[in-house]
Structure formats: structure tokens, C-alpha cells
Design a protein around this motif. Structure first.
Motif, PDB file in Angstrom:
ATOM      1  N   LEU A  15       4.079  21.570   1.142  1.00  0.00           N
ATOM      2  CA  LEU A  15       3.386  22.178   1.967  1.00  0.00           C
ATOM      3  C   LEU A  15       1.863  22.493   1.456  1.00  0.00           C
ATOM      4  O   LEU A  15       1.017  22.449   1.571  1.00  0.00           O
ATOM      5  CB  LEU A  15       4.420  23.296   2.800  1.00  0.00           C
ATOM      6  N   GLY A  16       1.927  22.928   0.501  1.00  0.00           N
ATOM      7  CA  GLY A  16       1.006  23.821  -0.393  1.00  0.00           C
ATOM      8  C   GLY A  16      -0.440  22.705  -1.182  1.00  0.00           C
ATOM      9  O   GLY A  16      -1.782  22.167  -0.400  1.00  0.00           O
ATOM     10  N   GLU A  35       3.335  13.330  -6.873  1.00  0.00           N
ATOM     11  CA  GLU A  35       4.164  13.691  -6.863  1.00  0.00           C
ATOM     12  C   GLU A  35       5.509  12.959  -7.750  1.00  0.00           C
ATOM     13  O   GLU A  35       5.492  11.298  -7.610  1.00  0.00           O
ATOM     14  CB  GLU A  35       4.582  13.137  -5.114  1.00  0.00           C
ATOM     15  N   GLN A  36       6.533  13.817  -8.230  1.00  0.00           N
ATOM     16  CA  GLN A  36       6.923  13.422  -9.041  1.00  0.00           C
ATOM     17  C   GLN A  36       8.390  12.405  -8.199  1.00  0.00           C
ATOM     18  O   GLN A  36       8.633  11.714  -8.528  1.00  0.00           O
ATOM     19  CB  GLN A  36       8.262  14.413 -10.410  1.00  0.00           C
ATOM     20  N   ALA A  45      11.428  25.823   3.395  1.00  0.00           N
ATOM     21  CA  ALA A  45      11.917  27.104   4.613  1.00  0.00           C
ATOM     22  C   ALA A  45      11.767  26.729   6.295  1.00  0.00           C
ATOM     23  O   ALA A  45      11.736  25.400   5.711  1.00  0.00           O
ATOM     24  CB  ALA A  45      10.917  27.847   3.824  1.00  0.00           C
ATOM     25  N   PHE A  47      10.641  29.109   8.544  1.00  0.00           N
ATOM     26  CA  PHE A  47      10.429  30.523   9.253  1.00  0.00           C
ATOM     27  C   PHE A  47       8.626  30.074   8.713  1.00  0.00           C
ATOM     28  O   PHE A  47       8.235  29.639   7.819  1.00  0.00           O
ATOM     29  CB  PHE A  47      10.852  31.324   9.030  1.00  0.00           C
ATOM     30  N   TYR A  99      11.986  22.280   7.136  1.00  0.00           N
ATOM     31  CA  TYR A  99      10.214  21.990   6.075  1.00  0.00           C
ATOM     32  C   TYR A  99       9.859  20.839   6.048  1.00  0.00           C
ATOM     33  O   TYR A  99       8.849  20.908   5.937  1.00  0.00           O
ATOM     34  CB  TYR A  99      10.604  23.437   4.562  1.00  0.00           C
ATOM     35  N   ASP A 153       2.941  22.465  -7.956  1.00  0.00           N
ATOM     36  CA  ASP A 153       3.508  21.921  -8.155  1.00  0.00           C
ATOM     37  C   ASP A 153       5.090  22.726  -8.663  1.00  0.00           C
ATOM     38  O   ASP A 153       5.929  22.833 -10.015  1.00  0.00           O
ATOM     39  CB  ASP A 153       3.788  20.727  -9.983  1.00  0.00           C
ATOM     40  N   SER A 281       4.032  27.885  -4.446  1.00  0.00           N
ATOM     41  CA  SER A 281       5.489  29.018  -5.434  1.00  0.00           C
ATOM     42  C   SER A 281       5.083  28.606  -7.210  1.00  0.00           C
ATOM     43  O   SER A 281       5.568  28.456  -7.845  1.00  0.00           O
ATOM     44  CB  SER A 281       6.454  27.828  -5.288  1.00  0.00           C
ATOM     45  N   GLY A 293       6.162  33.310   2.807  1.00  0.00           N
ATOM     46  CA  GLY A 293       5.642  32.587   1.530  1.00  0.00           C
ATOM     47  C   GLY A 293       4.666  31.098   2.015  1.00  0.00           C
ATOM     48  O   GLY A 293       3.572  30.988   1.310  1.00  0.00           O
ATOM     49  N   MET A 294       5.096  30.938   2.792  1.00  0.00           N
ATOM     50  CA  MET A 294       4.360  29.366   3.072  1.00  0.00           C
ATOM     51  C   MET A 294       3.212  29.823   4.039  1.00  0.00           C
ATOM     52  O   MET A 294       2.564  29.158   3.926  1.00  0.00           O
ATOM     53  CB  MET A 294       5.349  28.941   4.398  1.00  0.00           C
TER      54      MET A 294
END
Ligand SMILES: Cc1cc2nc3c(=O)[nH]c(=O)nc-3n(C[C@H](O)[C@H](O)[C@H](O)COP(=O)(O)OP(=O)(O)OC[C@H]3O[C@@H](n4cnc5c(N)ncnc54)[C@H](O)[C@@H]3O)c2cc1C
Length: 375
Positions: A15-16, A35-36, A45, A47, A99, A153, A281, A293-294
Motif C-alpha cells: 500500500l505504502g 517488488e520481490q 489489513a 480496515f 488489502y 519493503d 511497515s 497502520g494503513m
């Protein structure tokens, strides 16, 4: 092999990473996302709370994310089976949306805007100098040089390690989390219900779309093997002790596939070094029961995009702006992590839990903190 140059390299397409890439590309920056995995991440997530929804609305994404998600504005909390409080969300409430669907929408916007994604890309080396990250080399030999580098990451961030930024991870040792998805039940369709028990258990039931219920169970670690490896029926016996109004889900819990999730709090010593910054994260982790968090990650991405664009490619200015405008995000993160820790410490004790609970932090997040004016 040839070296690629770009304005901003982002490691991680969660997301970030995707949201930041979209913001930067819209402001004319050339962005490469490494992106791996073979595609955007699938697990995460469900919510998205009002502060995160407001960030998306500021960038014209409110209709897009809201169209297929489920809006809720009410969570009921129980202790040892008794309802103890209702938390109500203002302004249209929060969004429940898996998510992957959320990230996919933002990824699609990125693709339309022209962000370059390198999927299946394994980082071989991150060259770091005085001014931050100088070059990224992939295992297949490709090289990438960028004016700014963002480590989005995840909790084991390679960018963070390369920058030598220390982190402290504290697993919630009294709690193992398990999650399962079962057919929609009437009780979950009506209300999100979150149960705690004096024995240190928790159970959360909520609808996922029109056909499924998501169930989180948190339990003391010493019970996990017995319950989840030796026989699920024991789980229902335990839940019957404190889950009073969601028993219509019990039958399907017996055959559900239970995934184990590790939950930890993580704090880092710094959010940037020279031209490189940490996001999402990679920068912080709080207890998932805050559900924020999001939202904080989306706000962080907005600030990072402003800082990178304002620096206009000047590395000295970039370092200074990161220091002045991005490092202070640590204060908001620390307050959120402390709050999650306080909740986690009181799950077994009704009065202590009610004393620790802050409705404003659940519903408004950092906007509830007077000291935290958005810049
Ligand atoms: C159990 C749980 C429940 C949660 N519930 C909520 C909630 O309800 N609401 C909420 O707001 N927040 C919640 N959160 C927090 C939320 O999930 C995070 O804040 C958010 O996912 C952060 O996004 P991200 O982009 O940093 O990370 P991620 O989605 O973890 O993305 C990191 C990406 O980086 C990639 N990557 C990793 N290493 C490398 C590498 N070396 N090279 C290239 N790519 C790499 C990964 O493959 C991944 O795609 C929850 C967290 C947990 C653990």
C-alpha cells in the motif's frame, strides 16, 4: 548490464509503495518500483479507517475505493460475554475491503500514470554512501540509480538494514493471532463484534463483502498447539466461554483453514538517512487492534511525496526537508504504538481495558492529537 536512472526508486509494492509511487508520478517524477514478489502483495489489513479514507479522498480516490467495499460505522466490544461499549465512527465510518483489492486499485492508477514496476526483482546489493543510497543492484545484474530511494519493503526492510538504521521489534508474547474466513453469518452481517476474556483471549467477527465473515482469534501462546494442531473442537468450547452473540459462526469454524499471524510492535531509530527514507511497515508496526497502520502510512506517503517534490532533485535540500518534515512522523507513530501496547496489556482486565481505550484514537487517529497539526 545497463544502469537505469530515475528520480525515485521505491522498494516494495504494498500500500505504502504503490500510493507514494502514484503521488510522485502525478507530479511528474520518474518512478521505478522494485517488488520481490510476482505481483502486488496478497495478504494484509481489511480496515481502512476515516483518516486513511480522507487521504485517499484528497487524491480523488474516494469513489474508487468505496465503490465495492463495505462501509461500517459501529463496533461493539464485549468482555466475558457482556457488551461493555460501542465505538461509533463519524463521517461515513470506515471501509472494510481486503488489502489486495485496495492495493490493486492504487497499483492500477500507478500503471495508468506510467509508473514502472519491476516485479520478481531480488535485490543483490544496496550501495550506501555519505548521502544515502547510491545504487541498487539486483540479483540478475540490473542496476538502478535514483535521486531518492524509499524503503517500503515491510518489516524486514533491506533498505533499512543497508542504511544501518536500528530497529526494536517487540512481539506481543502473550498473544498468538489466528485468522480464518468463513461464510457470512447473520450476526456478523448486523454488527462488527470484538470479544475479550479474562483468560487473555480475544475474538473478532466482521463481514468481508457480501458473502464472507472474517474471524480473528487471539489466544495465549501456550494454548495454540493444543487448540489448532490437536483439534479445532476445543476452540469452539473455549469461544463459548466468552463469545455471546456470534455463535452462528461456530459450526463453520470447525472446518475453516486457520492461518497463524505474528504480531509485533516495531520502532526504528530514524526515518531517513540522506536521500533515503522508510515508509509503512519498514518504519513502524503497531498492534493491529488499533486498525490505523494503513491510515498513518497513507499520510506518511503524502508527506514524503511533498518533501521529495519540494527538494527538486537537490540532495542537500532533500536531506534537510526529510529531517524537518518527515522525521517528526516518528512522534505520531510512537503514540500509536504506545496506545496499541496499552490495549494489548489490558485485554484480560475489563476495567483496565476500558480505562486504556480511546475512542478518538480509533476513529480519528492522529487528528485526535492536538499537538499533531498536519503540515
Ligand atoms: C494482522 C494485522 C492486521 C492489520 N490490520 C490493520 C487494519 O485493520 N487497518 C490498518 O490500517 N492497518 C492494519 N495493519 C497494518 C497494515 O497492514 C500496514 O500498515 C500496511 O500494510 C503497511 O503497508 P506497507 O506498504 O508498508 O507494507 P506491505 O504490504 O508489507 O508491503 C511491503 C512490500 O514490500 C515487498 N518487499 C519486501 N522485501 C522486499 C525486497 N527485499 N525487495 C523488494 N520488495 C520487497 C513485499 O513483498 C511487499 O509487497 C495490520 C497489520 C497486521 C500485521
Amino acid at each position: 548490464m545497463a544502469t537505469t536512472s530515475c528520480d525515485v526508486a521505491i522498494v516494495g509494492a504494498g500500500l505504502g509503495g504503490c500510493f507514494l509511487a502514484m503521488l510522485l508520478r502525478r507530479r511528474g517524477q520518474n518512478v521505478v518500483v522494485i517488488e520481490q514478489g510476482p505481483s502486488i502483495p496478497s495478504a494484509g489489513a481489511d480496515f481502512l479507517k476515516p483518516p486513511g479514507l480522507r487521504v485517499l479522498a484528497r487524491h480523488g480516490l474516494a469513489d474508487l475505493v468505496g465503490r465495492h467495499g463495505l462501509r461500517r460505522d459501529h463496533i461493539r466490544y464485549y468482555h466475558d460475554g457482556d457488551p461493555i461499549q460501542d465505538c461509533r465512527f463519524p463521517d461515513g465510518g470506515f471501509l472494510i475491503r481486503p488489502y489486495r483489492e485496495l492495493v490493486e486499485l492504487i497499483y492500477t492508477c500507478c500503471a495508468v500514470e506510467g509508473v514502472e514496476f519491476w516485479f520478481g526483482a531480488e535485490i543483490g546489493d544496496i550501495a550506501v554512501g555519505e548521502g544515502g543510497v547510491e545504487e541498487l543492484t539486483l540479483a540478475d545484474g540490473r542496476r538502478l540509480r535514483a535521486g531518492a530511494v524509499v524503503g517500503a519493503d515491510g518489516t524486514r526492510s533491506l533498505v533499512r538494514q543497508a542504511l544501518g538504521i536500528e530497529q526494536v521489534t517487540l512481539p506481543y508474547e502473550r498473544l498468538i493471532m489466528r485468522v480464518a474466513t468463513v461464510p457470512l453469518t447473520e450476526s456478523a452481517a448486523r454488527l462488527n463484534r470484538l470479544y475479550f476474556s479474562s483468560d487473555g483471549w480475544l475474538a473478532y467477527f466482521y463481514p468481508l463483502g457480501a458473502e464472507q465473515t472474517r474471524v480473528f482469534v487471539g489466544l495465549p501462546p501456550e494454548r495454540d498447539e493444543e487448540i489448532f494442531q490437536d483439534g479445532i473442537p476445543a476452540l469452539v468450547d473455549e469461544l463459548k466461554k466468552f463469545v455471546s452473540e456470534s455463535s452462528d459462526a461456530f459450526d463453520s469454524l470447525q472446518t475453516a483453514a486457520w492461518q497463524r499471524i505474528k504480531v509485533s510492535a516495531m520502532r526504528v531509530a530514524a526515518y531517513h538517512r540522506g536521500n533515503a527514507a522508510l515508509l509503512g511497515s519498514a518504519a513502524f508496526a503497531c498492534h493491529p487492534m488499533t486498525g490505523m497502520g494503513m491510515s498513518y502510512t497513507l499520510r506518511d506517503a503524502e508527506i514524503l511525496a511533498d518533501v521529495i517534490c519540494a527538494a527538486g532533485g537537490d540532495p542537500v535540500l532533500l536531506d534537510r526537508l526529510m529531517h524537518e518534515r518527515y522525521e517528526p512522523r516518528g512522534n505520531a507513530h510512537r503514540r500509536l504504538i504506545d496506545y496499541g501496547d496499552a490495549l494489548a496489556a489490558t485485554f484480560h482486565d475489563r476495567d483496565a481495558y476500558l480505562a486504556a481505550f480511546r475512542e478518538d484514537l480509533h476513529t480519528r487517529g492522529e487528528a485526535a492529537e492536538p499537538a499533531l497539526q498536519l503540515i
